[in-house]
Design a protein around this motif. Structure first.
Motif, short mmCIF file in Angstrom:
data_model
loop_
_atom_site.label_atom_id
_atom_site.label_comp_id
_atom_site.label_asym_id
_atom_site.label_seq_id
_atom_site.Cartn_x
_atom_site.Cartn_y
_atom_site.Cartn_z
N TYR A 8 -12.77 2.42 -9.43
CA TYR A 8 -13.76 3.06 -10.49
C TYR A 8 -15.28 2.92 -9.99
N SER A 9 -15.59 2.95 -8.71
CA SER A 9 -16.94 2.79 -8.16
C SER A 9 -17.37 4.33 -8.36
N SER A 10 -18.93 4.21 -8.55
CA SER A 10 -19.56 5.39 -9.05
C SER A 10 -19.22 6.43 -7.96
N THR A 11 -18.58 6.24 -6.87
CA THR A 11 -18.53 7.46 -5.70
C THR A 11 -17.14 7.99 -5.93
N GLN A 12 -16.35 7.34 -6.79
CA GLN A 12 -14.89 7.68 -6.68
C GLN A 12 -14.53 8.83 -8.01
N LYS A 13 -13.46 9.36 -7.67
CA LYS A 13 -13.05 10.49 -8.83
C LYS A 13 -12.65 10.14 -10.13
N PHE A 14 -12.13 8.71 -10.07
CA PHE A 14 -11.58 8.24 -11.16
C PHE A 14 -12.69 7.37 -12.06
N LEU A 70 -9.58 1.76 4.78
CA LEU A 70 -9.90 0.49 3.92
C LEU A 70 -8.78 0.14 3.19
N MET A 71 -8.43 -1.12 3.08
CA MET A 71 -7.46 -1.70 2.53
C MET A 71 -7.59 -3.43 1.99
N ASN A 72 -7.18 -3.79 1.06
CA ASN A 72 -7.29 -5.26 0.59
C ASN A 72 -6.18 -5.42 -0.26
N THR A 73 -6.37 -6.39 -1.37
CA THR A 73 -5.44 -6.52 -2.37
C THR A 73 -5.38 -5.76 -3.49
N ASP A 74 -4.72 -5.72 -4.54
CA ASP A 74 -4.75 -4.96 -5.69
C ASP A 74 -5.99 -5.41 -6.43
N GLU A 102 -3.88 5.67 -1.59
CA GLU A 102 -3.53 6.61 -0.57
C GLU A 102 -5.02 6.96 0.07
N GLU A 103 -5.92 7.09 -0.81
CA GLU A 103 -7.22 7.52 -0.30
C GLU A 103 -8.05 6.58 0.29
#
Length: 389
Positions: free
Chosen positions: A341-347, A329-333, A322-323
């Motif tokens: 899990y990028s260093s800029t993401q909340k997860f 931005l979009m691509n495959t799973d 959703e983010e």
């Protein structure tokens, strides 16, 4: 999770899988091997005659056209799968008794979850002959007929319900749960227009079918929604679940393969989600770079974990998707999992919950890119192979 008696006097995990495939007769997958050399010979003879002047005018042109048409027909039928109806299914249980141990529920057995959505003839690459038709996908599903694990299968129509029943007919009915689903009831397809809008941007990088077919993208994202629905419904109450793409064991199609099961690898960390690793992960790649450069970390054809762990993972996946949609931005799973899990993401701190499995060339009978994309599934198959006679 595997019982200790299974490991006594056996090789380490990941050793060579005992070969059990025996060729018998001429099957659909073997026909190309017989036809291609003949077509090449015809083409060489025709070319030699044309160059030597022994075939002239309309005769030589006609022969070349005939060869071209034969090659085209071969490619359409055997490579793309342009054919009608459903492929034939071999009912191996008519020729041999189903062993009782094959039907016994193992303590480390995996419930498999898969789905089939008909996308028509799908363009899979930039070359004009890069297409895959539904008939080919259906051929790739046939190895499910020798996998004795309990399965949950999602399909869209009655014809696929019957086809999967035929594929799984050698196992008791209670080993397979077939569920009809419509795209309109899935969240992953509710964002179809958002994905189309992103892909329609002329400046957005195009790679077939990843960032061209929005329907293909939504099918891939539906894996995690369907996995979560199986977990919530507690189907089969298995200790472990795995998503498996419908064509995951396609290399076993067309050969005689002994029935087998997929078991949890030894020393599997029950707090992690297992994948096959394609390339090492760079945590500093931004989501934009991952999505637009088609970066790869793990293969998503086989996803293994305990229900509780998988549920947390699927929730993180949906939140991240959703983010990314909001970011345009979009691509495959594969790219969503890399980017979430990028260093800029909340997860980012949860990246450690991913357990990548790697295989080397020749291990478990895998070669080339198969070692990157199919490692974990064949490790699970090997766990069964080494405890069976």
């Amino acid at each position: 999770m595997a019982a200790t008696w299974r490991r006594r006097g056996q090789t380490d995990e990941g050793g060579e899988t005992p070969r059990k495939e025996v060729k018998s007769g001429v099957k659909m997958k073997q026909i190309p091997r017989l036809v291609v050399p003949w077509l090449k010979s015809v083409f060489r003879i025709t070319r030699r005659r044309v160059l030597s002047g022994r075939c002239r005018g309309h005769a030589s042109s006609g022969l070349l056209i005939a060869v071209f048409v034969l090659c085209l027909l071969y490619h359409l039928v055997f490579n793309i799968g342009m054919w009608f109806g459903n492929p034939s299914v071999v009912h191996w249980c008519k020729y041999k008794e189903v062993p009782s141990y094959l039907l016994r529920k193992e303590p480390d057995e995996i419930t498999l979850v898969t789905a089939y959505f008909n996308l028509g003839t799908l363009k899979t690459g930039n070359k004009f002959w890069d297409y895959i038709a539904p008939y080919k996908y259906k051929q790739w599903m046939r190895p499910f007929g020798v996998i004795a694990n309990r399965m949950v299968v999602f399909v869209e129509d009655d014809s696929m319900v019957e086809y999967f029943r035929e594929i799984r007919s050698c196992f008791p009915e209670n080993h397979t749960e077939i569920i009809k689903v419509t795209r309109s009831e899935l969240w992953s397809f509710s964002v179809l227009d958002n994905v189309r809008k992103i892909y329609s941007n002329s400046s957005y990088p195009k790679l077939y079918p990843n960032t061209v077919s929005a329907e293909y993208t939504c099918v891939l994202h539906s894996k995690y929604e369907l996995l979560q629905s199986v977990i919530d419904a507690e189907v089969f109450h298995s200790p472990a679940l795995a998503w498996i793409d419908s064509g995951y064991f396609k290399n076993l199609d067309g050969i005689t393969t002994e029935p087998f099961k997929l078991l949890v690898p030894s020393k599997f960390n029950t707090k992690k989600v297992g994948f096959s690793q394609i390339w090492p992960r760079d945590p500093y790649l931004s989501p934009s770079t991952v999505m637009t450069k088609h970066a790869l970390w793990v293969s998503t054809g086989f996803i293994l974990g305990l229900p509780k762990v998988l549920k947390n993972f699927t929730q993180q996946y949906r939140s991240s998707m959703e983010e990314f949609l909001d970011m345009g931005l979009m691509n495959t799973d594969k790219q969503v999992i890399y980017a979430m899990y990028s260093s800029t993401q909340k997860f980012k701190k949860y990246a450690k919950m991913i357990k990548p499995y790697t295989c080397h060339q020749g291990q478990l009978g895998l070669y080339g890119s198969d070692t990157q994309y199919y490692c974990l599934g064949f490790v699970c198959k090997h766990m069964w192979d080494r405890i069976t006679p």
